[in-house]
Design a protein around this motif. Structure first.
Motif, short mmCIF file in Angstrom:
data_model
loop_
_atom_site.label_atom_id
_atom_site.label_comp_id
_atom_site.label_asym_id
_atom_site.label_seq_id
_atom_site.Cartn_x
_atom_site.Cartn_y
_atom_site.Cartn_z
N GLU A 188 -9.18 5.63 5.89
CA GLU A 188 -10.22 4.60 5.90
C GLU A 188 -9.94 3.54 4.83
N GLU A 189 -9.41 3.97 3.70
CA GLU A 189 -8.99 3.03 2.64
C GLU A 189 -7.90 2.11 3.17
N TRP A 190 -6.95 2.71 3.87
CA TRP A 190 -5.84 1.95 4.43
C TRP A 190 -6.34 0.96 5.49
N ALA A 191 -7.25 1.41 6.35
CA ALA A 191 -7.79 0.51 7.38
C ALA A 191 -8.48 -0.69 6.74
N GLY A 192 -9.24 -0.45 5.68
CA GLY A 192 -9.89 -1.56 4.96
C GLY A 192 -8.87 -2.48 4.32
N TRP A 193 -7.82 -1.91 3.76
CA TRP A 193 -6.76 -2.70 3.13
C TRP A 193 -6.05 -3.56 4.18
N LEU A 194 -5.73 -2.95 5.32
CA LEU A 194 -5.08 -3.71 6.41
C LEU A 194 -5.96 -4.85 6.89
N SER A 254 -4.29 13.44 7.36
CA SER A 254 -5.61 13.78 6.84
C SER A 254 -6.63 12.83 7.47
N GLU A 255 -6.82 13.03 8.78
CA GLU A 255 -7.63 12.10 9.56
C GLU A 255 -9.09 12.06 9.10
N PHE A 307 0.87 -1.17 0.00
CA PHE A 307 0.00 0.00 0.00
C PHE A 307 0.91 1.22 0.00
N VAL A 308 0.82 2.03 -1.03
CA VAL A 308 1.72 3.17 -1.19
C VAL A 308 0.89 4.44 -1.31
N VAL A 309 1.32 5.50 -0.63
CA VAL A 309 0.60 6.77 -0.63
C VAL A 309 1.49 7.88 -1.19
N GLY A 310 0.91 8.67 -2.08
CA GLY A 310 1.55 9.88 -2.57
C GLY A 310 0.60 11.05 -2.33
N THR A 311 1.13 12.26 -2.31
CA THR A 311 0.27 13.43 -2.14
C THR A 311 0.43 14.35 -3.34
N GLU A 312 -0.66 14.97 -3.74
CA GLU A 312 -0.70 15.76 -4.98
C GLU A 312 0.31 16.89 -5.02
#
Length: 130
Positions: free
Chosen positions: A89-95, A50-51, A9-14
């Motif tokens: 929330e996407e990350w929590a679902g992925w985990l 970005s909670e 799971f990889v995150v980038g910011t615009e």
């Protein structure tokens, strides 16, 4: 990275000035594993911290399976699903999807089998030192 064979799971910011998202996106060409890539609104700090519940947040998400062809960052951005809210929330679902259904208890502190009892309960006294 090419030897990592677990889902990632990889995150980038615009608007990241430290790790521009197109550079972070290059992990697609370095890894053959299943890869979930999230591009979140905001910059280096605000995009990550970005909670859930933070107004005005949005992100895009896409999954590249192990044997899928790699597309350019621009193609990915056009195809990725856009969602409102926090990427957390996407990350929590992925985990949750990657995890065993039952929770595993953390190991006991110390090493009782070797005769070492814990010195103190967490977080210990060192966190109170100045």
């Amino acid at each position: 990275i090419q030897n990592i064979r677990v889902p990632t799971f990889v995150v980038g910011t615009e608007r990241d000035h430290v790790a521009p998202w197109r550079s972070v996106y290059k992990i697609h060409s370095l890894s053959d594993a299943d890869l979930t890539f999230v591009l979140t609104s905001g910059g280096h700090n605000a995009g990550i911290v970005s909670e859930p519940g933070h107004a005005g947040r949005r992100y895009r998400v896409g999954l590249r399976r192990m044997h899928d062809l790699c597309v350019s960052a621009e193609e990915w951005a056009e195809r990725a699903e856009s969602r409102t809210g926090s990427w957390w929330e996407e990350w929590a679902g992925w985990l949750a999807a990657q995890s065993a259904p039952e929770r595993v208890a953390p190991p006991l502190p110390g090493a009782p089998d070797k005769g070492y009892k814990p010195l103190q309960d967490a977080p210990c006294s060192y966190v109170l030192q100045r």
